[in-house]
Motif scaffolding. Structure first.
Motif, PDB file in Angstrom:
ATOM      1  N   PRO A  73       0.798  -1.232   0.000  1.00 25.94           N
ATOM      2  CA  PRO A  73       0.000   0.000   0.000  1.00 25.94           C
ATOM      3  C   PRO A  73       0.830   1.281   0.000  1.00 25.94           C
ATOM      4  O   PRO A  73       0.499   2.235  -0.703  1.00 25.94           O
ATOM      5  CB  PRO A  73      -0.826  -0.113   1.290  1.00 25.94           C
ATOM      6  N   TYR A  74       1.934   1.303   0.754  1.00 29.16           N
ATOM      7  CA  TYR A  74       2.690   2.557   0.796  1.00 29.16           C
ATOM      8  C   TYR A  74       3.410   2.826  -0.516  1.00 29.16           C
ATOM      9  O   TYR A  74       3.635   3.969  -0.886  1.00 29.16           O
ATOM     10  CB  TYR A  74       3.627   2.632   2.008  1.00 29.16           C
ATOM     11  N   PHE A  75       3.748   1.766  -1.257  1.00 28.18           N
ATOM     12  CA  PHE A  75       4.325   1.957  -2.596  1.00 28.18           C
ATOM     13  C   PHE A  75       3.302   2.685  -3.470  1.00 28.18           C
ATOM     14  O   PHE A  75       3.618   3.647  -4.160  1.00 28.18           O
ATOM     15  CB  PHE A  75       4.643   0.618  -3.265  1.00 28.18           C
ATOM     16  N   GLY A  76       2.062   2.190  -3.437  1.00 27.38           N
ATOM     17  CA  GLY A  76       0.992   2.798  -4.228  1.00 27.38           C
ATOM     18  C   GLY A  76       0.804   4.261  -3.866  1.00 27.38           C
ATOM     19  O   GLY A  76       0.661   5.117  -4.736  1.00 27.38           O
ATOM     20  N   ALA A  77       0.830   4.530  -2.574  1.00 32.06           N
ATOM     21  CA  ALA A  77       0.608   5.900  -2.105  1.00 32.06           C
ATOM     22  C   ALA A  77       1.715   6.838  -2.585  1.00 32.06           C
ATOM     23  O   ALA A  77       1.445   7.954  -3.029  1.00 32.06           O
ATOM     24  CB  ALA A  77       0.502   5.927  -0.577  1.00 32.06           C
ATOM     25  N   VAL A  78       2.969   6.386  -2.507  1.00 31.62           N
ATOM     26  CA  VAL A  78       4.085   7.238  -2.951  1.00 31.62           C
ATOM     27  C   VAL A  78       4.029   7.416  -4.467  1.00 31.62           C
ATOM     28  O   VAL A  78       4.220   8.510  -4.983  1.00 31.62           O
ATOM     29  CB  VAL A  78       5.446   6.655  -2.509  1.00 31.62           C
ATOM     30  N   LEU A  79       3.724   6.349  -5.198  1.00 24.75           N
ATOM     31  CA  LEU A  79       3.592   6.447  -6.661  1.00 24.75           C
ATOM     32  C   LEU A  79       2.519   7.467  -7.030  1.00 24.75           C
ATOM     33  O   LEU A  79       2.723   8.308  -7.904  1.00 24.75           O
ATOM     34  CB  LEU A  79       3.237   5.083  -7.251  1.00 24.75           C
ATOM     35  N   ARG A  80       1.383   7.389  -6.346  1.00 24.28           N
ATOM     36  CA  ARG A  80       0.274   8.309  -6.659  1.00 24.28           C
ATOM     37  C   ARG A  80       0.641   9.748  -6.316  1.00 24.28           C
ATOM     38  O   ARG A  80       0.207  10.681  -6.969  1.00 24.28           O
ATOM     39  CB  ARG A  80      -0.987   7.927  -5.891  1.00 24.28           C
ATOM     40  N   ALA A  81       1.463   9.919  -5.281  1.00 26.28           N
ATOM     41  CA  ALA A  81       1.836  11.271  -4.862  1.00 26.28           C
ATOM     42  C   ALA A  81       2.817  11.906  -5.847  1.00 26.28           C
ATOM     43  O   ALA A  81       2.785  13.111  -6.088  1.00 26.28           O
ATOM     44  CB  ALA A  81       2.468  11.227  -3.468  1.00 26.28           C
ATOM     45  N   LYS A  82       3.707  11.072  -6.409  1.00 27.03           N
ATOM     46  CA  LYS A  82       4.797  11.616  -7.205  1.00 27.03           C
ATOM     47  C   LYS A  82       4.575  11.542  -8.705  1.00 27.03           C
ATOM     48  O   LYS A  82       5.156  12.309  -9.465  1.00 27.03           O
ATOM     49  CB  LYS A  82       6.103  10.867  -6.860  1.00 27.03           C
ATOM     50  N   ILE A  83       3.764  10.580  -9.143  1.00 27.28           N
ATOM     51  CA  ILE A  83       3.510  10.433 -10.583  1.00 27.28           C
ATOM     52  C   ILE A  83       2.045  10.763 -10.811  1.00 27.28           C
ATOM     53  O   ILE A  83       1.165   9.923 -10.634  1.00 27.28           O
ATOM     54  CB  ILE A  83       3.850   9.016 -11.082  1.00 27.28           C
ATOM     55  N   THR A  84       1.780  12.015 -11.175  1.00 23.94           N
ATOM     56  CA  THR A  84       0.394  12.464 -11.203  1.00 23.94           C
ATOM     57  C   THR A  84      -0.247  12.408 -12.590  1.00 23.94           C
ATOM     58  O   THR A  84      -1.430  12.661 -12.721  1.00 23.94           O
ATOM     59  CB  THR A  84       0.262  13.882 -10.631  1.00 23.94           C
ATOM     60  N   SER A  85       0.535  12.075 -13.614  1.00 27.71           N
ATOM     61  CA  SER A  85      -0.106  11.848 -14.907  1.00 27.71           C
ATOM     62  C   SER A  85      -0.684  10.443 -14.859  1.00 27.71           C
ATOM     63  O   SER A  85       0.046   9.469 -14.615  1.00 27.71           O
ATOM     64  CB  SER A  85       0.925  11.962 -16.029  1.00 27.71           C
ATOM     65  N   ALA A  86      -1.978  10.313 -15.101  1.00 26.26           N
ATOM     66  CA  ALA A  86      -2.634   9.006 -14.975  1.00 26.26           C
ATOM     67  C   ALA A  86      -2.005   7.966 -15.898  1.00 26.26           C
ATOM     68  O   ALA A  86      -1.810   6.810 -15.524  1.00 26.26           O
ATOM     69  CB  ALA A  86      -4.128   9.129 -15.262  1.00 26.26           C
ATOM     70  N   ASN A  87      -1.678   8.387 -17.108  1.00 23.00           N
ATOM     71  CA  ASN A  87      -1.091   7.438 -18.060  1.00 23.00           C
ATOM     72  C   ASN A  87       0.319   7.041 -17.663  1.00 23.00           C
ATOM     73  O   ASN A  87       0.713   5.885 -17.819  1.00 23.00           O
ATOM     74  CB  ASN A  87      -1.105   8.021 -19.478  1.00 23.00           C
ATOM     75  N   ALA A  88       1.075   7.997 -17.149  1.00 25.95           N
ATOM     76  CA  ALA A  88       2.431   7.678 -16.706  1.00 25.95           C
ATOM     77  C   ALA A  88       2.372   6.688 -15.539  1.00 25.95           C
ATOM     78  O   ALA A  88       3.126   5.709 -15.504  1.00 25.95           O
ATOM     79  CB  ALA A  88       3.164   8.949 -16.281  1.00 25.95           C
ATOM     80  N   LEU A  89       1.469   6.933 -14.611  1.00 25.82           N
ATOM     81  CA  LEU A  89       1.309   6.046 -13.456  1.00 25.82           C
ATOM     82  C   LEU A  89       0.919   4.641 -13.908  1.00 25.82           C
ATOM     83  O   LEU A  89       1.480   3.646 -13.454  1.00 25.82           O
ATOM     84  CB  LEU A  89       0.254   6.618 -12.506  1.00 25.82           C
ATOM     85  N   ARG A  90      -0.016   4.574 -14.838  1.00 27.77           N
ATOM     86  CA  ARG A  90      -0.444   3.284 -15.365  1.00 27.77           C
ATOM     87  C   ARG A  90       0.734   2.577 -16.031  1.00 27.77           C
ATOM     88  O   ARG A  90       0.974   1.401 -15.813  1.00 27.77           O
ATOM     89  CB  ARG A  90      -1.584   3.461 -16.366  1.00 27.77           C
ATOM     90  N   ASP A  91       1.470   3.292 -16.868  1.00 24.13           N
ATOM     91  CA  ASP A  91       2.584   2.668 -17.586  1.00 24.13           C
ATOM     92  C   ASP A  91       3.639   2.138 -16.630  1.00 24.13           C
ATOM     93  O   ASP A  91       4.196   1.067 -16.829  1.00 24.13           O
ATOM     94  CB  ASP A  91       3.208   3.660 -18.568  1.00 24.13           C
ATOM     95  N   VAL A  92       3.904   2.907 -15.584  1.00 24.50           N
ATOM     96  CA  VAL A  92       4.927   2.502 -14.621  1.00 24.50           C
ATOM     97  C   VAL A  92       4.477   1.300 -13.805  1.00 24.50           C
ATOM     98  O   VAL A  92       5.192   0.296 -13.696  1.00 24.50           O
ATOM     99  CB  VAL A  92       5.269   3.687 -13.681  1.00 24.50           C
ATOM    100  N   ALA A  93       3.282   1.365 -13.235  1.00 27.17           N
ATOM    101  CA  ALA A  93       2.861   0.351 -12.268  1.00 27.17           C
ATOM    102  C   ALA A  93       2.142  -0.834 -12.900  1.00 27.17           C
ATOM    103  O   ALA A  93       2.298  -1.970 -12.447  1.00 27.17           O
ATOM    104  CB  ALA A  93       1.978   0.997 -11.200  1.00 27.17           C
TER     105      ALA A  93
END
Lengths: 242, 239
Positions: A141-161
C-alpha cells in the motif's frame, strides 16, 4: 553498505560497491542510520543543507533482497515492513533531497528514488522500473501511495505500475518522473551535487521545508507512518516567529 | 478602521460583477480587507459572472503579517477563518469566477487567485509566488489542499511550494496553473478577464448547478471551508 560524507553543506549518501544494492535488513539499517546522522548534523549547522543519494556501479538499487527472502512470504513481508520507515525518514527529512540516478532503480530502489524531492538521471543507460507486475508481486500500500503522490499523470502512473514500463531518463523527464538528464554517470553525479548545493544555498529552514513537503502529499505520509502535524501546531510555529 | 470603500471597488460591466482590490500598496489581506472583499462578493447577486482584479503593481502579496504582529494572538485564527470564509463564498457563488492577476500574487494572494474557476494573468509583469518556503512559514492544510486540487501536477506543485519558484504568466500557463497570459497593462488584463467572464455568463448556466459542480470537483477544499462561509460578512473570532 553505504557511506555518508559531508561536502560543504551537502550530505552525500553513497550505496557502496559494484553490486545491486539490494535492500536487506543490514543495508536498510545502515541507510536509516546515515540519514539520521545527516538530519542531526544539519540541525546543528542551521538552515541550508541538502542530501544527494547515489549508488556506485551499475545500480542505484535493484530493490528488496528477494534472494534472502526466497520463497518465504514472512521474510518478504519483513523486508517490505523494514523499508517503510526508511521511506518515512526521507519524506520527513528536514532538507532538500536529490537522487542521483547513475544506475538502474527497480521496485524498492525506484521507490527510494521517488522518495527524494528531485531525480537527476543519466541519459545514456539505466532504467527506472516498477517490476512488481512482471514478477507477480502486488504493490505494498505505501508503494501505491508514494507512486500516486509523485507520478500524477494518470497514463504515466499506469505505464509505470500496471505495464511494468522500463523508463529511460528522457522519457522519465516527459512523464514528470525525472527532473534533469545528463549524458554520463560522472556528469549526472556532478550535476546532482551542484544542484543540491544550489538548493542548500537557499538556506531554507529544515523543519519548515519538511513540513511543506509533507503537506503536499499527506496520504503518502500517512501511508509510510508519518504522524501529521496539526494546523494548530503549524499556527503556533507561525505565531512564534512574529 | 478604514472604510471598506477604500479597500475594493465594485462595478458591473454587462453581466460581469467586477471587484477591484484598490490602493497603491501591496493589497495585504487582513480581516478588514477580507471582509470588504466578502461584502463585494455578496453584492454580485443577479450578475452572470464574477471577476476579482487588483490595481497597481499587486494582485495581493498575501496575509498582512504586520496586522498579525500587533493583533492579540487569539485573533490570528480570525484571519485564517475570514480567508476560508471568502473561499467558501467563492466556491458557493452561483456564477463562474475569473481571477484577473494584474500584478504580483504571493502566498495567500496566490491562493486567492487559485480559488477562482479560471485565472488570467498579466504577461509582461508580475509573479505567481508561493513564498512560504522562503519566508520560513509552514503551510496549513487548507492552503496545501487548494494547491493540491488546483495544481494536480506533482512537478509544478513541488516547484511552486518546495522551491518557491517565482512564475511569470508564460511559465504559469505552460505548467497549467494559469489559463492565459495577457499582454499589455493592468486594464488590458482586466478587460481580458471581463471578456472571458462575459463568455462564461453567456452560456446561461444555472448558477446553483455551477456551484454544486464546483464543490464536487474540489471536494477537499470545499470540506475545509464550508463551515466558515455562508454567513454574515463580519468575521467571527475563533478561539
Amino acid at each position: 553498505m553505504c557511506t555518508l560524507e559531508q561536502r560543504g553543506r551537502v550530505f552525500v549518501l553513497t550505496l557502496t560497491g559494484d553490486g545491486e544494492h539490494r535492500l536487506g535488513h543490514a543495508l536498510i539499517s545502515s541507510l536509516r542510520s546515515a540519514v539520521a546522522s545527516a538530519a542531526e548534523a544539519a540541525a546543528k549547522a542551521g538552515p541550508g543543507s541538502a542530501l544527494v543519494t547515489v549508488g556506485e556501479g551499475r545500480f542505484f538499487s535493484n530493490g528488496l533482497d528477494i534472494g534472502w527472502a526466497g520463497t518465504s512470504r514472512a521474510r518478504l513481508g519483513e523486508l517490505v515492513d523494514a523499508l517503510r520507515p526508511l521511506a518515512a525518514d526521507l519524506l520527513a527529512l528536514p532538507m532538500p533531497t536529490v537522487a542521483a540516478l547513475t544506475g538502474h532503480a527497480s521496485a524498492g530502489g525506484f521507490l527510494l528514488a521517488l522518495c527524494h524531492d528531485y531525480r537527476i538521471m543519466r541519459g545514456d543507460r539505466g532504467v527506472l522500473y516498477m517490476s512488481e507486475v512482471d514478477i507477480g508481486l502486488p504493490l505494498p500500500p505505501y508503494f501505491g501511495a508514494v507512486l500516486r503522490a509523485k507520478i500524477t499523470s494518470a497514463n504515466a502512473l499506469r505505464d509505470v505500475a500496471l505495464r511494468g514500463k522500463k523508463v529511460k531518463a528522457a522519457e522519465g523527464k516527459e512523464m514528470g518522473i525525472v527532473d534533469a538528464v545528463y549524458p554520463s554517470a560522472a556528469e549526472t553525479a556532478a550535476e546532482a551535487f551542484k544542484f543540491a548545493e544550489q538548493l542548500a544555498a537557499r538556506k531554507w529552514n529544515g523543519g519548515v521545508y519538511a513540513s511543506i513537503r509533507m503537506s503536499m502529499f499527506p496520504e503518502a505520509c500517512r501511508s509510510v507512518g508519518i504522524v501529521e502535524e496539526s494546523d494548530e501546531e503549524k499556527r503556533k510555529h507561525f505565531a512564534s516567529k512574529l | 478602521m478604514e472604510s471598506k470603500d477604500s479597500l475594493c471597488t465594485v462595478e458591473r460591466r454587462g453581466r460581469v460583477h467586477l471587484i477591484t482590490i484598490t490602493g497603491a500598496d501591496d493589497h495585504r489581506l487582513n480581516p478588514t480587507r477580507l471582509a470588504a472583499i466578502r461584502s463585494a462578493v455578496a453584492a454580485s447577486t443577479g450578475a452572470g459572472a464574477l471577476v476579482i482584479a487588483g490595481e497597481g503593481k499587486y494582485f495581493s502579496n498575501g496575509f498582512d503579517t504586520e496586522w498579525v504582529r500587533t493583533a492579540p494572538s487569539h485573533l490570528h485564527a480570525t484571519m485564517d477563518g475570514t480567508f476560508r470564509a471568502l473561499v467558501a463564498d467563492l466556491f458557493s457563488l452561483p456564477m463562474p469566477t475569473v481571477a484577473a492577476v494584474t500584478g504580483h500574487a504571493a502566498a495567500a494572494g496566490c491562493a486567492l487567485a487559485l480559488a477562482h474557476d479560471a485565472v488570467v494573468m498579466r504577461g509582461s509583469r508580475g509573479f505567481l509566488y508561493m513564498s512560504e518556503v522562503d519566508a520560513g512559514i509552514k503551510i496549513v492544510d487548507f492552503f496545501a489542499e487548494l494547491v493540491r486540487e488546483k495544481v494536480p501536477d506533482a512537478v509544478a506543485r513541488r516547484d511552486q511550494l518546495l522551491r518557491g519558484d517565482k512564475m511569470t504568466a508564460a511559465e504559469a500557463v505552460r505548467r497549467g496553473i494559469v489559463d492565459a497570459a495577457v499582454d499589455g497593462g493592468v486594464e488590458d488584463v482586466v478587460e481580458a478577464a471581463v471578456a472571458e467572464a462575459e463568455r462564461l455568463a453567456a452560456r446561461g448556466w444555472d448558477g446553483e448547478v455551477v456551484a454544486e459542480i464546483r464543490k464536487a470537483l474540489w471536494p477537499k477544499v470545499w470540506s475545509k471551508v464550508k463551515d466558515h462561509g455562508a454567513g454574515p460578512a463580519a468575521p467571527r473570532p475563533r478561539l
